[in-house]
Write an enzyme that holds these catalytic residues in place. Sequence first.
Site, mmCIF file in Angstrom:
data_model
loop_
_atom_site.group_PDB
_atom_site.id
_atom_site.type_symbol
_atom_site.label_atom_id
_atom_site.label_comp_id
_atom_site.label_asym_id
_atom_site.label_seq_id
_atom_site.Cartn_x
_atom_site.Cartn_y
_atom_site.Cartn_z
ATOM 1 N N GLU A 93 42.494 48.773 55.725
ATOM 2 C CA GLU A 93 41.906 47.921 54.835
ATOM 3 C C GLU A 93 40.946 47.155 54.876
ATOM 4 O O GLU A 93 40.574 47.259 55.572
ATOM 5 C CB GLU A 93 42.912 46.395 53.925
ATOM 6 C CG GLU A 93 42.356 46.086 52.917
ATOM 7 C CD GLU A 93 43.149 44.420 52.179
ATOM 8 O OE1 GLU A 93 42.350 44.017 51.481
ATOM 9 O OE2 GLU A 93 44.189 44.556 52.115
ATOM 10 N N GLU A 97 35.226 41.016 48.399
ATOM 11 C CA GLU A 97 35.925 40.308 47.437
ATOM 12 C C GLU A 97 35.220 39.099 47.439
ATOM 13 O O GLU A 97 34.119 38.246 48.145
ATOM 14 C CB GLU A 97 37.268 39.957 48.237
ATOM 15 C CG GLU A 97 38.480 40.929 48.884
ATOM 16 C CD GLU A 97 39.116 40.266 49.473
ATOM 17 O OE1 GLU A 97 40.762 39.283 48.424
ATOM 18 O OE2 GLU A 97 39.275 39.620 50.357
#
Length: 222
Positions: A93, A97
Site C-alpha cells: 500500500e 491520508e
Amino acid sequence: MADAPPTIHHHHHGTTILNQIAVDYCPEACIHHPSAAEIHVAFDHRGGARWRSTTRFRYGTFGARIRCPGGNTSGLNYNIYLSSLEGDKSQDEIDFEFLGKDNTSVQTNFYTVGSGGREQIHQLGFDASEDFHEYLIKWGPELIEWVVDGEVVRREERKEGEPWPEKPMFLYASVWDASYIDKGRWTGEYVGSDAPYVCKYKDVRVPIENVVIEEEGEEEKK
C-alpha cells in the site's frame, strides 16, 4: 469557484483519466460524473463510501486533484491510495491520508506485505478543503515520490535487502470515520456538525499502459 490556472491541466506522461470505477460499498454515497471527470464521496450518519479502479497497475504515476470536505471534519479520514487489495493482511500500500482534525496537513505512509509504520505528516501551507490541489503518487521499482501541486513532499528510495511495495495495486479513495482509532487521537473525535461531508476528486489519473491483466479468474472473487 475560480477557474484553476491552465497550467494544472497538463497531461502527465503516460497517464490517462480514469473513467470507470468500482464502488466497494454504499454506492449511493459515491457519485461519478465521467463527463466532468469528477467523483464525489459523501459521509453522513449512513457512513461513507470507497471507490477504486477496476484494474490493478504496477508502477507509474497515480493521483487526482482533490478538494477535501469543509466544516468541522474532526474524526474523519479521506484519502487517495494504492493497495494490492484493501483489507488483505499481506497488502502492499502507498497512501495519502487526510486526518480530519487538521486540513492543513496530510499524512503519507507505505506498507509492504501488510507492514506499515512509516507515517509522516506534511504541512501543506494551505487548507485542503478550500480548493482543489493535485496529489500524485509516483511509484517505481526503486523510488516512491509523493507530490503535492508539483512539489515533492516525500521521497523514499529502495534499500538493498529491505521490503518494497511491488505487488500490482488498485487505486482507491474513501471517506470514513476513523475516530475509534487510538481513542480519537489520530483523526480527532467525530463531531458531525457539518454533514454531509463531501470529498471531491477531479481528473483522477492512472498509468494505463501499466495495467496488470489478472490471471485465472482472480477478478471473479470480488
